[in-house]
Write an enzyme that holds these catalytic residues in place. Sequence first.
Site, mmCIF file in Angstrom:
data_model
loop_
_atom_site.group_PDB
_atom_site.id
_atom_site.type_symbol
_atom_site.label_atom_id
_atom_site.label_comp_id
_atom_site.label_asym_id
_atom_site.label_seq_id
_atom_site.Cartn_x
_atom_site.Cartn_y
_atom_site.Cartn_z
ATOM 1 N N TYR A 63 16.975 39.667 -0.545
ATOM 2 C CA TYR A 63 15.536 39.875 -0.357
ATOM 3 C C TYR A 63 14.835 39.315 -1.593
ATOM 4 O O TYR A 63 14.886 39.894 -2.677
ATOM 5 C CB TYR A 63 15.195 41.354 -0.219
ATOM 6 C CG TYR A 63 15.740 42.030 1.023
ATOM 7 C CD1 TYR A 63 16.174 41.307 2.126
ATOM 8 C CD2 TYR A 63 15.820 43.421 1.092
ATOM 9 C CE1 TYR A 63 16.664 41.933 3.252
ATOM 10 C CE2 TYR A 63 16.306 44.063 2.222
ATOM 11 C CZ TYR A 63 16.724 43.316 3.303
ATOM 12 O OH TYR A 63 17.212 43.942 4.415
ATOM 13 N N LEU A 215 9.369 48.859 15.214
ATOM 14 C CA LEU A 215 8.339 48.417 16.163
ATOM 15 C C LEU A 215 8.589 46.982 16.632
ATOM 16 O O LEU A 215 7.684 46.335 17.143
ATOM 17 C CB LEU A 215 6.938 48.526 15.552
ATOM 18 C CG LEU A 215 6.369 49.939 15.406
ATOM 19 C CD1 LEU A 215 4.976 49.890 14.795
ATOM 20 C CD2 LEU A 215 6.308 50.642 16.756
#
Length: 289
Positions: A63, A215
Amino acid sequence: MNALKKAGTFQLGDRTVHRMGYGAMQLAGPGVFGPPKDHAGALAVLREAIAAGVDHIDTSDFYGPHVTNRLIREALSPYPDKLTIVTKVGAVRGADASWNPAQSPAELTQAVHDNLRNLGLDALDVVNLRIMGDVHKPSEGSIEPQFAALAALREKGLIRHLGLSNATLGQVKQAQSIAPVACVQNQYNLVQREDDALVDALAGMGIAYVPFFPLGGFSPLQSDKLNNVAKRIGATPMQVALAWLLHRSPNILLIPGTSSVGHLRENLAAAELELSTEVLAELDAIGNR
Protein backbone atom coordinates in the site's frame (compact mmCIF):
# COMPACT_ATOMS: atom_id res chain seq x y z
CA MET A 1 -14.50 1.66 23.45
CA ASN A 2 -18.02 0.69 24.56
CA ALA A 3 -19.23 0.70 20.95
CA LEU A 4 -16.59 -1.84 19.98
CA LYS A 5 -17.33 -4.04 22.98
CA LYS A 6 -20.94 -4.37 21.87
CA ALA A 7 -19.85 -6.19 18.70
CA GLY A 8 -17.91 -8.75 20.72
CA THR A 9 -14.53 -10.33 20.10
CA PHE A 10 -13.01 -13.25 18.20
CA GLN A 11 -9.69 -15.05 18.12
CA LEU A 12 -7.03 -13.94 15.66
CA GLY A 13 -4.28 -16.48 16.20
CA ASP A 14 -3.53 -16.37 19.93
CA ARG A 15 -4.91 -12.81 20.23
CA THR A 16 -8.45 -11.83 21.13
CA VAL A 17 -9.51 -8.77 19.13
CA HIS A 18 -12.62 -6.64 18.83
CA ARG A 19 -14.67 -7.63 15.81
CA MET A 20 -14.53 -4.04 14.53
CA GLY A 21 -11.04 -3.09 13.39
CA TYR A 22 -9.52 -0.64 10.92
CA GLY A 23 -8.02 -1.01 7.45
CA ALA A 24 -5.18 1.37 6.59
CA MET A 25 -5.26 1.04 2.78
CA GLN A 26 -7.00 4.36 2.16
CA LEU A 27 -4.32 6.30 4.01
CA ALA A 28 -2.07 6.13 0.94
CA GLY A 29 -2.50 8.46 -2.02
CA PRO A 30 -5.01 8.09 -4.89
CA GLY A 31 -5.12 4.53 -6.22
CA VAL A 32 -3.35 3.39 -3.03
CA PHE A 33 -0.19 4.88 -4.52
CA GLY A 34 2.13 7.55 -3.22
CA PRO A 35 1.91 9.65 -0.06
CA PRO A 36 -1.36 10.79 1.55
CA LYS A 37 -2.84 14.13 0.58
CA ASP A 38 -2.90 15.04 4.28
CA HIS A 39 -0.03 13.53 6.25
CA ALA A 40 -1.11 14.95 9.60
CA GLY A 41 -4.68 13.85 8.92
CA ALA A 42 -3.55 10.28 8.26
CA LEU A 43 -1.69 10.17 11.58
CA ALA A 44 -4.77 11.59 13.32
CA VAL A 45 -7.00 8.82 11.93
CA LEU A 46 -4.66 6.10 13.22
CA ARG A 47 -4.39 7.69 16.67
CA GLU A 48 -8.17 8.17 16.84
CA ALA A 49 -8.69 4.49 16.00
CA ILE A 50 -6.48 3.41 18.90
CA ALA A 51 -8.12 5.95 21.24
CA ALA A 52 -11.52 4.47 20.30
CA GLY A 53 -10.39 0.99 21.29
CA VAL A 54 -9.41 -0.51 17.93
CA ASP A 55 -6.96 -3.36 18.52
CA HIS A 56 -6.78 -4.84 14.98
CA ILE A 57 -5.24 -2.85 12.11
CA ASP A 58 -4.91 -4.23 8.59
CA THR A 59 -2.12 -3.01 6.29
CA SER A 60 0.41 -4.08 3.67
CA ASP A 61 3.78 -2.84 2.54
CA PHE A 62 2.45 -2.73 -1.04
CA TYR A 63 0.00 0.00 0.00
CA GLY A 64 1.83 3.06 -1.22
CA PRO A 65 4.15 1.13 -1.50
CA HIS A 66 5.62 1.41 2.03
CA VAL A 67 3.38 4.40 2.81
CA THR A 68 0.78 2.97 5.19
CA ASN A 69 3.29 0.95 7.20
CA ARG A 70 5.48 4.00 7.74
CA LEU A 71 2.44 6.05 8.75
CA ILE A 72 1.41 3.36 11.24
CA ARG A 73 4.91 3.34 12.74
CA GLU A 74 5.06 7.14 12.94
CA ALA A 75 1.61 7.43 14.52
CA LEU A 76 1.58 4.47 16.89
CA SER A 77 5.08 3.21 17.73
CA PRO A 78 5.84 2.14 20.41
CA TYR A 79 2.73 0.05 19.84
CA PRO A 80 0.06 -0.69 22.47
CA ASP A 81 0.46 -4.19 23.93
CA LYS A 82 -2.98 -5.32 22.76
CA LEU A 83 -2.67 -4.04 19.19
CA THR A 84 -2.59 -6.73 16.48
CA ILE A 85 -1.22 -5.58 13.12
CA VAL A 86 -2.08 -7.80 10.17
CA THR A 87 -0.18 -7.38 6.91
CA LYS A 88 -0.12 -9.18 3.59
CA VAL A 89 2.50 -10.22 1.04
CA GLY A 90 2.42 -11.60 -2.48
CA ALA A 91 2.40 -8.49 -4.68
CA VAL A 92 4.53 -5.48 -5.54
CA ARG A 93 3.67 -2.14 -7.15
CA GLY A 94 5.02 -1.05 -10.49
CA ALA A 95 6.21 2.50 -11.17
CA ASP A 96 2.89 2.96 -13.01
CA ALA A 97 0.96 1.99 -9.85
CA SER A 98 0.19 -1.48 -11.27
CA TRP A 99 -0.31 -4.44 -8.93
CA ASN A 100 2.07 -7.25 -9.88
CA PRO A 101 2.46 -10.77 -8.47
CA ALA A 102 5.51 -11.36 -6.26
CA GLN A 103 5.03 -14.96 -5.21
CA SER A 104 8.44 -16.63 -5.28
CA PRO A 105 9.92 -17.67 -1.91
CA ALA A 106 12.62 -15.01 -2.33
CA GLU A 107 10.05 -12.28 -3.06
CA LEU A 108 7.86 -13.32 -0.13
CA THR A 109 10.86 -13.33 2.19
CA GLN A 110 11.85 -9.86 0.97
CA ALA A 111 8.30 -8.64 1.56
CA VAL A 112 8.29 -9.92 5.14
CA HIS A 113 11.56 -8.10 5.82
CA ASP A 114 10.18 -4.92 4.21
CA ASN A 115 7.13 -5.09 6.49
CA LEU A 116 9.31 -5.66 9.55
CA ARG A 117 11.54 -2.70 8.69
CA ASN A 118 8.80 -0.23 7.79
CA LEU A 119 6.60 -1.14 10.75
CA GLY A 120 9.61 -1.18 13.10
CA LEU A 121 8.91 -4.67 14.44
CA ASP A 122 10.99 -7.73 15.28
CA ALA A 123 8.11 -10.07 14.44
CA LEU A 124 4.85 -9.62 12.50
CA ASP A 125 1.64 -10.55 14.32
CA VAL A 126 -0.14 -11.97 11.26
CA VAL A 127 0.97 -12.24 7.62
CA ASN A 128 -1.60 -13.04 4.93
CA LEU A 129 -0.48 -14.60 1.67
CA ARG A 130 -2.32 -12.69 -1.09
CA ILE A 131 -3.01 -15.35 -3.72
CA MET A 132 -2.71 -13.90 -7.22
CA GLY A 133 -4.07 -16.71 -9.45
CA ASP A 134 -7.08 -14.64 -10.47
CA VAL A 135 -6.41 -11.18 -9.10
CA HIS A 136 -10.11 -10.29 -8.83
CA LYS A 137 -11.52 -13.40 -7.13
CA PRO A 138 -10.41 -16.68 -5.55
CA SER A 139 -9.41 -19.43 -7.97
CA GLU A 140 -8.17 -22.94 -7.33
CA GLY A 141 -4.46 -23.75 -7.57
CA SER A 142 -1.68 -25.03 -5.34
CA ILE A 143 -0.17 -22.54 -2.90
CA GLU A 144 2.23 -25.03 -1.32
CA PRO A 145 5.54 -23.32 -2.32
CA GLN A 146 4.37 -19.88 -1.19
CA PHE A 147 2.78 -20.92 2.06
CA ALA A 148 5.70 -23.22 2.92
CA ALA A 149 8.08 -20.27 2.48
CA LEU A 150 6.05 -18.20 4.94
CA ALA A 151 5.77 -21.15 7.33
CA ALA A 152 9.59 -21.33 7.35
CA LEU A 153 9.75 -17.66 8.36
CA ARG A 154 7.20 -18.41 11.09
CA GLU A 155 9.49 -21.16 12.37
CA LYS A 156 12.31 -18.60 12.50
CA GLY A 157 10.16 -16.33 14.69
CA LEU A 158 9.71 -13.53 12.14
CA ILE A 159 5.95 -14.20 11.89
CA ARG A 160 3.60 -15.24 14.69
CA HIS A 161 0.56 -16.28 12.65
CA LEU A 162 -0.30 -16.91 9.01
CA GLY A 163 -3.40 -16.22 6.97
CA LEU A 164 -4.64 -16.19 3.38
CA SER A 165 -6.23 -13.59 1.14
CA ASN A 166 -8.22 -14.26 -2.06
CA ALA A 167 -8.41 -17.93 -1.10
CA THR A 168 -10.69 -20.92 -1.67
CA LEU A 169 -11.62 -23.55 0.92
CA GLY A 170 -9.35 -26.02 -0.86
CA GLN A 171 -6.41 -23.63 -0.46
CA VAL A 172 -7.25 -23.12 3.22
CA LYS A 173 -7.13 -26.89 3.74
CA GLN A 174 -3.84 -27.17 1.82
CA ALA A 175 -2.34 -24.37 3.90
CA GLN A 176 -3.60 -25.95 7.14
CA SER A 177 -1.62 -29.09 6.26
CA ILE A 178 1.53 -26.93 6.27
CA ALA A 179 0.94 -24.51 9.17
CA PRO A 180 -2.08 -23.18 11.12
CA VAL A 181 -4.26 -20.64 9.33
CA ALA A 182 -5.42 -17.79 11.62
CA CYS A 183 -7.62 -15.88 9.15
CA VAL A 184 -8.90 -15.61 5.61
CA GLN A 185 -9.39 -12.23 3.94
CA ASN A 186 -11.66 -12.20 0.87
CA GLN A 187 -14.15 -9.88 -0.80
CA TYR A 188 -17.56 -10.39 0.78
CA ASN A 189 -20.52 -8.18 1.56
CA LEU A 190 -24.29 -7.94 1.46
CA VAL A 191 -24.45 -8.54 -2.30
CA GLN A 192 -21.10 -10.27 -2.99
CA ARG A 193 -22.09 -13.55 -1.34
CA GLU A 194 -19.98 -16.13 -3.21
CA ASP A 195 -18.15 -16.96 0.04
CA ASP A 196 -21.27 -17.84 2.06
CA ALA A 197 -20.22 -21.49 2.40
CA LEU A 198 -16.60 -20.54 3.16
CA VAL A 199 -17.65 -18.16 5.96
CA ASP A 200 -19.62 -20.96 7.61
CA ALA A 201 -16.88 -23.56 7.09
CA LEU A 202 -14.26 -21.29 8.67
CA ALA A 203 -16.59 -20.54 11.60
CA GLY A 204 -16.71 -24.26 12.25
CA MET A 205 -12.90 -24.39 12.18
CA GLY A 206 -12.50 -21.41 14.53
CA ILE A 207 -10.81 -19.36 11.81
CA ALA A 208 -11.52 -15.63 11.44
CA TYR A 209 -13.02 -14.40 8.18
CA VAL A 210 -12.08 -10.81 7.29
CA PRO A 211 -14.17 -9.33 4.46
CA PHE A 212 -12.98 -6.39 2.39
CA PHE A 213 -14.94 -3.94 0.20
CA PRO A 214 -18.09 -3.89 2.39
CA LEU A 215 -19.86 -1.74 -0.24
CA GLY A 216 -18.23 -3.16 -3.39
CA GLY A 217 -20.15 -4.56 -6.34
CA PHE A 218 -23.58 -3.08 -5.59
CA SER A 219 -25.87 -2.41 -8.55
CA PRO A 220 -27.74 0.93 -8.57
CA LEU A 221 -30.95 -0.86 -7.56
CA GLN A 222 -29.22 -2.68 -4.69
CA SER A 223 -27.66 0.59 -3.55
CA ASP A 224 -31.07 2.28 -3.61
CA LYS A 225 -32.57 -0.49 -1.48
CA LEU A 226 -29.71 -0.27 1.02
CA ASN A 227 -30.01 3.53 1.14
CA ASN A 228 -33.73 3.26 1.86
CA VAL A 229 -33.17 0.84 4.75
CA ALA A 230 -30.41 3.05 6.16
CA LYS A 231 -32.54 6.18 5.96
CA ARG A 232 -35.44 4.42 7.68
CA ILE A 233 -33.37 3.28 10.67
CA GLY A 234 -31.34 6.49 10.97
CA ALA A 235 -27.95 5.16 9.90
CA THR A 236 -25.58 5.52 6.95
CA PRO A 237 -25.50 2.84 4.21
CA MET A 238 -21.94 1.94 5.28
CA GLN A 239 -23.05 1.48 8.90
CA VAL A 240 -25.88 -0.82 7.82
CA ALA A 241 -23.57 -2.84 5.55
CA LEU A 242 -21.05 -3.25 8.38
CA ALA A 243 -23.74 -4.13 10.93
CA TRP A 244 -25.12 -6.78 8.56
CA LEU A 245 -21.65 -8.35 8.35
CA LEU A 246 -21.38 -8.40 12.15
CA HIS A 247 -24.75 -10.18 12.32
CA ARG A 248 -23.80 -12.62 9.54
CA SER A 249 -21.39 -14.79 11.54
CA PRO A 250 -19.46 -14.49 14.82
CA ASN A 251 -16.11 -15.24 13.14
CA ILE A 252 -16.33 -12.16 10.89
CA LEU A 253 -13.82 -9.41 11.73
CA LEU A 254 -14.31 -6.03 10.04
CA ILE A 255 -11.58 -3.71 8.75
CA PRO A 256 -13.39 -0.72 7.21
CA GLY A 257 -10.95 1.84 5.88
CA THR A 258 -11.09 5.61 5.68
CA SER A 259 -8.75 8.61 5.69
CA SER A 260 -11.25 10.75 7.63
CA VAL A 261 -11.61 10.92 11.40
CA GLY A 262 -15.32 11.67 10.97
CA HIS A 263 -15.91 8.63 8.78
CA LEU A 264 -13.83 6.49 11.15
CA ARG A 265 -16.14 7.41 14.02
CA GLU A 266 -19.19 6.66 11.85
CA ASN A 267 -17.82 3.25 10.87
CA LEU A 268 -16.95 2.27 14.44
CA ALA A 269 -20.44 3.31 15.57
CA ALA A 270 -21.84 0.56 13.33
CA ALA A 271 -20.83 -1.86 16.09
CA GLU A 272 -23.69 -0.42 18.16
CA LEU A 273 -26.32 -0.67 15.43
CA GLU A 274 -29.02 -3.22 16.18
CA LEU A 275 -30.83 -4.71 13.21
CA SER A 276 -34.29 -6.18 13.76
CA THR A 277 -35.27 -9.56 12.34
CA GLU A 278 -37.37 -7.75 9.76
CA VAL A 279 -34.53 -5.46 8.69
CA LEU A 280 -32.10 -8.39 8.46
CA ALA A 281 -34.58 -10.25 6.23
CA GLU A 282 -34.93 -7.16 4.04
CA LEU A 283 -31.15 -6.84 3.75
CA ASP A 284 -30.71 -10.54 2.98
CA ALA A 285 -33.20 -10.15 0.15
CA ILE A 286 -31.06 -7.41 -1.42
CA GLY A 287 -28.23 -9.89 -1.81
CA ASN A 288 -30.26 -12.87 -2.97
CA ARG A 289 -29.67 -13.68 -6.61
